[in-house]
Design an enzyme around this catalytic site. Sequence first.
Site, PDB file in Angstrom:
ATOM      1  N   ASP A  13       0.843  -1.188   0.000  1.00  0.00           N
ATOM      2  CA  ASP A  13       0.000   0.000   0.000  1.00  0.00           C
ATOM      3  C   ASP A  13       0.883   1.244   0.000  1.00  0.00           C
ATOM      4  O   ASP A  13       1.879   1.321   0.717  1.00  0.00           O
ATOM      5  CB  ASP A  13      -0.907  -0.012   1.225  1.00  0.00           C
ATOM      6  N   GLU A  51       2.204   2.941   3.099  1.00  0.00           N
ATOM      7  CA  GLU A  51       3.341   2.360   3.812  1.00  0.00           C
ATOM      8  C   GLU A  51       4.670   2.918   3.318  1.00  0.00           C
ATOM      9  O   GLU A  51       5.715   2.587   3.883  1.00  0.00           O
ATOM     10  CB  GLU A  51       3.335   0.833   3.654  1.00  0.00           C
ATOM     11  N   ASP A  63      -2.433  -3.677   4.295  1.00  0.00           N
ATOM     12  CA  ASP A  63      -1.211  -2.957   3.935  1.00  0.00           C
ATOM     13  C   ASP A  63      -0.342  -3.731   2.953  1.00  0.00           C
ATOM     14  O   ASP A  63       0.408  -3.132   2.190  1.00  0.00           O
ATOM     15  CB  ASP A  63      -0.398  -2.651   5.200  1.00  0.00           C
TER      16      ASP A  63
END
Length: 584
Positions: A299, A302, A334
């Site tokens: 993601d 991140e 994530d």
Amino acid sequence: MPAASEPVRLGRKRALPSCPNPLFLKWLTELRDDAREKGLKIQYTYQKAINSLNKYPLPLQSAKEAKILQNFGDGICKILDEKLQRYYRDNGAPLPGGQDNNSLAPSRKVNKAKKKREYVPQRRSGGFAVLLVLYRQLQIPGSKGYMFKMELQTEAQKLCDKSFTVPDLGSKYTAWSSVSTLIRKNLVIKTHNPARYSLTEEGLALAERLEAAEHRCQDNQAGGKEGEKEENGTGVVDLTVSDDDQEESSRDHSPSEKLPCVTQPASQAGDTALSGKAHESQAAGCLLPGSYEIILCVDFIETTGGNHQRKQELVKDLQRNGVTFDIRKLNVGDFLWVAREKVTPVPGQLRVPAARELVLDYVIERKRIDDLCGSIIDGRFREQKFRLKRCGLRQPIYLVEECGSAASHQSLPESTLQQAIINTQVVDGFFVKRVQDVKESAAYLTIMTRYLTKLYQNRTLTCRSRELEGDGGREEEQVGTPACSLMSFAEFNHGAVKNKCQTVREVFARQLMQISGLSGDKAAAIQEHYNTPHSLLTAYDQCASEAEKEKLLSSIRYGKLKRNVGPALSRTVYQLYCTPGALS
């Protein structure tokens, strides 16, 4: 001394030419006079427009043409056009006399209204296949009357020469693009979320004719009439053709004419059959062993914002470990992994064809201990777990970075944080992986990527839809084999949108979860009995006493342990929905 008189001009006086646009002049004069009576300054604008109109020597067909004149703006042109249309409506026709009588609109040759020809999709096109599949589905006894997108694409692919999922070279359209035309022509109706497709009355009538024509075509092919039918195949009309393009052909063919079918020589028919099988495998979303690679998706949150140096450290560690990853927007989680199809550039084409992507059943939600503390306080922790459960992936993982002694310096006691982590593993059924820092997180992602690459290296992957999925995948997990029926990334990410349009059932579940102590499992158990607020209120109305209403939900069982919701929570829900006025 008397003033000198003006010289007298002798000869015939030339008549001044009248205005070639008398109606516009009349209406502008009326507007000017009305504005003058009311003392409005717009009277001067109207006067300037009158002066410009008097200087223009040609007749105007409409007020839009007057925009070329000075002082004619959108407002004046709109007023004049409305008056002109009202004049035509009252008088029934344009003014007689044409340009010779200095009229506003010269007479035109009135064309007869063109009769629009009925839209009929071309044989083995996307619209043709969709109509036939929906019609045949209706003929099945006990049919549900509609189809979801994935099953409709799978069944319609067998009747279509183009792919429903992969566009042709140099084009961005697939066979599925014709569904929007069917909806616009009121042949197919789209309802609900996820979308359900069904035939309208007009679509049903057209589909019956197409089915009959298809049977005749198959009979003709069996009888060896390919050449004759190929010559008569010009009567089929493509949905994408405009009315003007169809006018010439409609003169020779009436709408009541039988629908002819286009057949192909034997060699072309063989090629079509082979290409149909290829398109069918594409529509099913099959990825054969060796035709795909496992990619880690990260993601973008991140890698940007916050402590930028720490987030870049994760990226650098993944690169140092030789992990193939892709940074993109993930609507839930994530990190996750996709099986991406290997594609090769096409000679003469600028861009590489789009690769299909299937999502593996593993998704990771990464939490630093300070982020975990903040998410518990603001309520994101429960919501994120609920969305991970509903995202369609069967192996959710919580990656917790404990960061040494940081847990003892948070807003919540360390015991509360540890209890939340344990509840995530024991109660919610998530796999929890504890690491110390970013380096260990990168190491875990590296190991998982290599493990999944080896696990799926000799497996054929097929595409499934959340609309049609059953419990077969869970049975595969129990015997230790990985699920090979996977969702496409596009469907997964679209279904995980946080603020998308929600059904009444979804809003009801979120509403129930706002009650303290009512978890996602309890809300799901309540919805198995009462899936909407209306059904719950109806059940309350059928209870004989207040005590019975308060205990209505107490015996509902939830979770793996099948515990009761309990009388206290049942009473709270009853008070929320049945107490008039504000709650005390």
